[in-house]
Design a protein around this motif. Structure first.
Motif, mmCIF file in Angstrom:
data_model
loop_
_atom_site.group_PDB
_atom_site.id
_atom_site.type_symbol
_atom_site.label_atom_id
_atom_site.label_comp_id
_atom_site.label_asym_id
_atom_site.label_seq_id
_atom_site.Cartn_x
_atom_site.Cartn_y
_atom_site.Cartn_z
ATOM 1 N N HIS A 14 0.842 -1.195 0.000
ATOM 2 C CA HIS A 14 0.000 0.000 0.000
ATOM 3 C C HIS A 14 0.875 1.242 0.000
ATOM 4 O O HIS A 14 2.070 1.180 0.279
ATOM 5 C CB HIS A 14 -0.895 0.012 1.242
ATOM 6 N N VAL B 293 4.674 -5.347 4.597
ATOM 7 C CA VAL B 293 5.389 -6.055 5.665
ATOM 8 C C VAL B 293 5.201 -7.554 5.442
ATOM 9 O O VAL B 293 4.071 -8.028 5.290
ATOM 10 C CB VAL B 293 4.860 -5.653 7.068
ATOM 11 N N HIS C 207 4.758 0.007 -0.100
ATOM 12 C CA HIS C 207 5.543 -0.759 0.871
ATOM 13 C C HIS C 207 4.656 -1.853 1.449
ATOM 14 O O HIS C 207 3.428 -1.789 1.340
ATOM 15 C CB HIS C 207 6.130 0.148 1.954
ATOM 16 N N ASP D 297 0.913 5.192 1.783
ATOM 17 C CA ASP D 297 0.279 5.896 2.895
ATOM 18 C C ASP D 297 -0.483 7.105 2.352
ATOM 19 O O ASP D 297 -0.196 7.599 1.270
ATOM 20 C CB ASP D 297 1.318 6.280 3.946
ATOM 21 N N LEU E 102 7.907 6.128 11.149
ATOM 22 C CA LEU E 102 7.745 4.746 11.606
ATOM 23 C C LEU E 102 8.777 4.371 12.666
ATOM 24 O O LEU E 102 9.977 4.407 12.418
ATOM 25 C CB LEU E 102 7.892 3.774 10.424
ATOM 26 N N LEU F 50 9.810 -5.050 6.950
ATOM 27 C CA LEU F 50 9.283 -3.963 6.113
ATOM 28 C C LEU F 50 10.051 -3.912 4.791
ATOM 29 O O LEU F 50 11.276 -3.880 4.769
ATOM 30 C CB LEU F 50 9.416 -2.618 6.846
ATOM 31 N N PRO G 215 3.675 3.187 13.753
ATOM 32 C CA PRO G 215 3.744 4.291 12.784
ATOM 33 C C PRO G 215 2.899 5.476 13.244
ATOM 34 O O PRO G 215 1.827 5.297 13.825
ATOM 35 C CB PRO G 215 3.154 3.683 11.503
ATOM 36 N N ARG H 46 6.632 -9.251 16.158
ATOM 37 C CA ARG H 46 7.166 -7.914 15.812
ATOM 38 C C ARG H 46 6.163 -6.822 16.201
ATOM 39 O O ARG H 46 4.959 -7.002 16.050
ATOM 40 C CB ARG H 46 7.428 -7.839 14.307
HETATM 41 O O1 LIG Z 1 4.803 -2.050 10.409
HETATM 42 C C1 LIG Z 1 5.425 -1.486 9.519
HETATM 43 O O2 LIG Z 1 6.656 -1.591 9.415
HETATM 44 C C2 LIG Z 1 4.727 -0.628 8.485
HETATM 45 C C3 LIG Z 1 3.259 -0.459 8.678
HETATM 46 C C4 LIG Z 1 2.633 0.396 7.616
HETATM 47 O O3 LIG Z 1 3.146 0.534 6.532
HETATM 48 C C5 LIG Z 1 1.376 1.116 7.881
HETATM 49 O O4 LIG Z 1 0.755 0.885 8.941
HETATM 50 O O5 LIG Z 1 0.990 1.954 7.041
#
Ligand SMILES: O=C(O)CCC(=O)C(=O)O
Ligand SMILES: [Fe+2]
Length: 336
Positions: A206, A279, A277, A208, A215, A224, A291, A287
């Protein structure tokens, strides 16, 4: 297999007012040039040089609080479940967040800037649902959000400078007018290992939505990934997913990963990309990431800076409408 290219590191101390006079000017200019290059090429970077605002111990405390929250019993977390109506604030169990049609393999607790007049029947306008346990959660997270807001403003200043927009110009006023009361969003995300037979990934690919994402993530490597459309930064075509490579954006001590969202992409008419990006967390640990999305004011009108107006794919938007449409698509609510 992710490529070995690493994201660039940007020192943001010049935008936090710690240097003075000529020295400050020179540092600003250098940092802006680097940022301009990094945003054209990656849309992502590591930032460092923010100790005057937030210390590593404080960041560690945030991650510990988030981890301790996810370790609470499922029925206790379920009392904070995101409610119909508001549709956005609260806890989601694994699989409830949906990206690109597939359930994401994570649980999350979402928090938005509080609104003046709460109305739980209206999308995004209900109360935040703070857990009672862990007891320090709210204090630690609220302090963190206030600090991330400071860094968000610094990144907006850096964006203006990177685009060579001078203070006092109409374009500068336009950019600043978006953020006096940013409608920020923050998530605590807990990722168990991705099961080998999962249909989706830990968090699907996705972009942002907003201005800038800051983050904070625990030290887990290989989770990531950022999609680089062209490894040498040239010839990046709009939304071509066919060319390019996934690179790892592993946490670095003393750094936060930052990226631009779709509002900065609109403002720069595509010069600075909101980059895909995802995950993919396969290692056996649990983990945690936190963010912080530094977004425009809810009612901000977002359009391209004057030099870039009128490029057809970057139509002006009202941020609140844009966000509402995105959020409405994110959730797979269970029928009561
Ligand atoms: O958890 C992460 O490393 C990224 C999460 C992410 O991209 C998001 O929540 O928009
Ligand atoms: Fe994201």
């Amino acid at each position: 297999m992710p490529h070995s290219i690493e994201l660039p590191i940007l020192d943001i101390s010049p935008f936090l007012g710690t240097a003075t006079g000529k020295e400050s000017q020179a540092l600003h200019t250098r940092a802006a040039k680097q940022l301009d290059h990094d945003l054209r090429s990656y849309g992502f970077a590591y930032i460092t040089g923010f100790e005057s605002v937030v210390k590593q111990e404080e960041l560690d405390e945030v991650l510990e609080a988030a981890r301790a929250f996810f370790a609470r019993p499922e029925d206790e977390k379920a009392r904070l479940k995101i409610r119909r109506g508001d549709g956005a604030r609260g806890w989601q169990k694994i699989g409830e967040n949906v990206t690109g049609g597939y359930a994401d393999w994570h649980e999350g607790w979402d928090c938005y800037k509080p609104v003046m007049k709460e109305d739980p029947s209206q999308l995004l306008h209900g109360p935040n649902q703070w857990p009672e346990e862990p007891a320090e959660f709210r204090r630690v997270l609220e302090k963190h959000f206030a600090k991330m807001e400071i860094l968000g403003h610094a990144l907006m200043d850096a964006t203006a400078l990177a685009l060579s927009i001078t203070e006092g110009s109409e374009d500068h006023d336009q950019l600043k007018s978006w953020v006096p009361d940013p409608f920020w969003v923050a998530r605590c995300i807990g990722y168990p290992p991705l099961p080998p037979d999962a249909k989706g990934v830990s968090c699907g690919a996705h972009k942002d939505y907003g201005n800038w994402t800051l983050l904070l993530a625990d030290p887990t490597p290989g989770a990531l990934q950022v999609f680089l459309r062209d490894p040498d930064g040239t010839n990046i075509g709009p939304d071509s997913q066919k060319r390019g490579v996934w690179i790892n954006a592993d946490p670095k001590p003393g750094c936060l990963v930052v990226n631009v969202g779709e509002m900065v992409e609109i403002y720069s008419a595509g010069l600075y990309k909101a980059t895909l990006h995802q995950v993919v967390h396969k290692s056996p640990t649990y983990r945690v990431s936190v963010p912080f999305f530094f977004e425009p004011n809810y009612d901000a009108a977002i359009s391209a800076e004057s030099a870039r107006e009128g490029r057809p794919q970057f139509k002006p938007v009202k941020y609140g409408d844009f966000l509402t449409a995105k959020v409405a698509k994110n959730f797979a609510f269970e029928e009561p």
